[in-house]
Design an enzyme around this catalytic site. Structure first.
Site, PDB file in Angstrom:
ATOM      1  N   ASP A  20       0.815  -1.173  -0.071  1.00  0.00           N
ATOM      2  CA  ASP A  20       0.028  -0.080   0.017  1.00  0.00           C
ATOM      3  C   ASP A  20       0.807   1.115   0.048  1.00  0.00           C
ATOM      4  O   ASP A  20       1.904   1.245   0.406  1.00  0.00           O
ATOM      5  CB  ASP A  20      -1.017   0.020   1.363  1.00  0.00           C
ATOM      6  CG  ASP A  20      -1.619   1.355   1.600  1.00  0.00           C
ATOM      7  OD1 ASP A  20      -2.000   1.544   0.468  1.00  0.00           O
ATOM      8  OD2 ASP A  20      -1.468   1.897   2.455  1.00  0.00           O
ATOM      9  N   ASP A  22      -0.015   4.763   0.674  1.00  0.00           N
ATOM     10  CA  ASP A  22      -0.267   6.157   1.680  1.00  0.00           C
ATOM     11  C   ASP A  22      -0.480   5.561   3.232  1.00  0.00           C
ATOM     12  O   ASP A  22      -1.118   4.740   3.483  1.00  0.00           O
ATOM     13  CB  ASP A  22      -1.525   6.930   1.406  1.00  0.00           C
ATOM     14  CG  ASP A  22      -1.279   7.678   0.018  1.00  0.00           C
ATOM     15  OD1 ASP A  22      -0.438   8.082  -0.150  1.00  0.00           O
ATOM     16  OD2 ASP A  22      -2.400   7.493  -0.748  1.00  0.00           O
ATOM     17  N   TYR A  31      -4.604  12.837  -0.426  1.00  0.00           N
ATOM     18  CA  TYR A  31      -4.601  13.408  -1.839  1.00  0.00           C
ATOM     19  C   TYR A  31      -3.618  14.186  -2.464  1.00  0.00           C
ATOM     20  O   TYR A  31      -3.658  15.043  -3.269  1.00  0.00           O
ATOM     21  CB  TYR A  31      -5.990  14.353  -2.087  1.00  0.00           C
ATOM     22  CG  TYR A  31      -7.220  13.800  -1.601  1.00  0.00           C
ATOM     23  CD1 TYR A  31      -7.680  12.530  -2.251  1.00  0.00           C
ATOM     24  CD2 TYR A  31      -8.002  14.054  -0.407  1.00  0.00           C
ATOM     25  CE1 TYR A  31      -8.988  12.084  -1.934  1.00  0.00           C
ATOM     26  CE2 TYR A  31      -9.033  13.365  -0.099  1.00  0.00           C
ATOM     27  CZ  TYR A  31      -9.577  12.493  -0.734  1.00  0.00           C
ATOM     28  OH  TYR A  31     -10.718  11.659  -0.320  1.00  0.00           O
ATOM     29  N   SER A  65      -8.937   7.731  -5.352  1.00  0.00           N
ATOM     30  CA  SER A  65     -10.037   8.390  -5.384  1.00  0.00           C
ATOM     31  C   SER A  65     -10.089   9.926  -5.645  1.00  0.00           C
ATOM     32  O   SER A  65     -11.001  10.362  -6.415  1.00  0.00           O
ATOM     33  CB  SER A  65     -11.190   8.081  -4.329  1.00  0.00           C
ATOM     34  OG  SER A  65     -11.063   8.752  -3.239  1.00  0.00           O
ATOM     35  N   CYS A 114     -16.623  -0.449  -8.033  1.00  0.00           N
ATOM     36  CA  CYS A 114     -15.863  -0.935  -8.780  1.00  0.00           C
ATOM     37  C   CYS A 114     -15.132  -2.229  -8.238  1.00  0.00           C
ATOM     38  O   CYS A 114     -15.297  -2.504  -7.256  1.00  0.00           O
ATOM     39  CB  CYS A 114     -14.473   0.163  -9.253  1.00  0.00           C
ATOM     40  SG  CYS A 114     -13.480   0.242  -8.145  1.00  0.00           S
ATOM     41  N   CYS A 116     -11.860  -2.867  -8.276  1.00  0.00           N
ATOM     42  CA  CYS A 116     -10.235  -2.690  -7.977  1.00  0.00           C
ATOM     43  C   CYS A 116      -9.980  -2.002  -6.997  1.00  0.00           C
ATOM     44  O   CYS A 116      -9.018  -1.949  -6.173  1.00  0.00           O
ATOM     45  CB  CYS A 116      -9.479  -2.059  -9.133  1.00  0.00           C
ATOM     46  SG  CYS A 116     -10.156  -0.604  -9.985  1.00  0.00           S
ATOM     47  N   ARG A 117     -11.062  -0.912  -6.493  1.00  0.00           N
ATOM     48  CA  ARG A 117     -10.555  -0.296  -5.030  1.00  0.00           C
ATOM     49  C   ARG A 117     -10.820  -1.206  -3.835  1.00  0.00           C
ATOM     50  O   ARG A 117     -11.629  -1.831  -3.518  1.00  0.00           O
ATOM     51  CB  ARG A 117     -12.010   0.814  -4.732  1.00  0.00           C
ATOM     52  CG  ARG A 117     -11.769   1.940  -3.538  1.00  0.00           C
ATOM     53  CD  ARG A 117     -12.896   2.600  -3.618  1.00  0.00           C
ATOM     54  NE  ARG A 117     -12.789   3.577  -2.242  1.00  0.00           N
ATOM     55  CZ  ARG A 117     -11.803   4.364  -1.793  1.00  0.00           C
ATOM     56  NH1 ARG A 117     -11.027   4.815  -2.654  1.00  0.00           N
ATOM     57  NH2 ARG A 117     -11.733   4.821  -0.666  1.00  0.00           N
ATOM     58  N   LYS A 118      -9.654  -1.203  -3.277  1.00  0.00           N
ATOM     59  CA  LYS A 118      -9.545  -1.953  -1.985  1.00  0.00           C
ATOM     60  C   LYS A 118     -10.848  -1.623  -1.093  1.00  0.00           C
ATOM     61  O   LYS A 118     -10.974  -0.473  -1.008  1.00  0.00           O
ATOM     62  CB  LYS A 118      -8.133  -1.793  -1.254  1.00  0.00           C
ATOM     63  CG  LYS A 118      -6.718  -2.426  -2.187  1.00  0.00           C
ATOM     64  CD  LYS A 118      -5.507  -1.806  -1.614  1.00  0.00           C
ATOM     65  CE  LYS A 118      -5.256  -0.430  -1.557  1.00  0.00           C
ATOM     66  NZ  LYS A 118      -4.016  -0.122  -1.122  1.00  0.00           N
TER      67      LYS A 118
HETATM   68 MG   LIG Z   1      -2.844   3.385   3.373  1.00  0.00          MG
HETATM   69 ZN   LIG Z   2     -11.553   1.012  -8.926  1.00  0.00          ZN
END
Ligand SMILES: [Mg+2]
Ligand SMILES: [Zn+2]
Length: 205
Positions: A20, A22, A31, A65, A114, A116-118
């Site tokens: 991961d 961040d 962001y 995002s 979606c 793919c977003r964890k």
């Molecule tokens: Mg993180």
């Molecule tokens: Zn995604």
């Protein structure tokens, strides 16, 4: 007997360490796309330098995002990721096999919108397909239980770095990490033990 017959039917697959970004590899600046504000987490480079020697493909998997929310564009994010990859190489000789990005926002009520977003496993699955990765021998390291769930959803094991990123602690059957560790140094030691065991007892996880 011709030499070909002793070849495995399928090419050898490599294990990966999915990382991961961040709050795990770099300090979490929400962001952020300013390369000047990239700061590696303490001990991350040192640990990854060791881990890369054990033949793990290093793959960054990151929810972004901010793209869907219009906070920044793809070119800005790509510039940041290029700087990150370059600094890994310059400062520690570490080469990333791949960087997988989910550009989507969560759906209404935080529900997945979606694949793919964890905590969904799409980025890990895509990297595995692209690079011939053995998910069953792979690990994920992250600072939230969504990272842990993404790994478990595709057969990987997961370590939670308890660096303050997780604040909700929503528990569930897929959200219990193999280990919860305070920092990169202890993660490196833990993975070293696991890796030594895997070599000594092939086939046993
Ligand atoms: Mg993180
Ligand atoms: Zn995604």
């Amino acid at each position: 007997m011709p030499a070909e017959s002793s070849r495995p039917l399928l090419p050898e697959l490599r294990p990966a360490l999915f990382i991961d970004k961040d709050g795990t590899l770099v300090e979490n600046v929400p962001y952020n796309v300013d390369p000047a504000r990239l700061k590696f987490m303490p001990g991350a480079l040192e640990a990854l330098r060791h881990i890369a020697r054990w033949d793990f493909a290093l793959v960054l998997v990151t929810n972004q995002s901010g793209l869907a929310r219009g906070y920044f564009g793809r070119a800005q994010l790509d510039a940041l990721l290029r700087t990150l990859a370059q600094r890994l190489w310059d400062e520690a000789g570490i080469r990333l096999q791949d960087v997988q990005v989910c550009p989507h926002a969560p759906g209404a009520g935080g529900r997945p919108a979606c694949l793919c977003r964890k905590p969904a496993p799409g980025m890990l699955l895509r990297a595995a397909r692209l690079h011939g990765l053995d998910l069953l021998r792979s690990w994920m390291v992250g600072d939230t239980l969504d990272d842990v769930e993404a790994a478990h959803r595709c057969g990987c094991r997961a370590v939670l770095l308890d660096t303050g990123g997780e604040t909700l602690w929503r528990h569930g059957p897929l959200r219990t990490p193999e280990a919860m560790l305070p920092d990169w140094g202890s993660f490196r030691e833990y993975l070293e033990q696991q890796h030594a065991h895997a070599i000594a007892c092939p086939g046993i996880r």
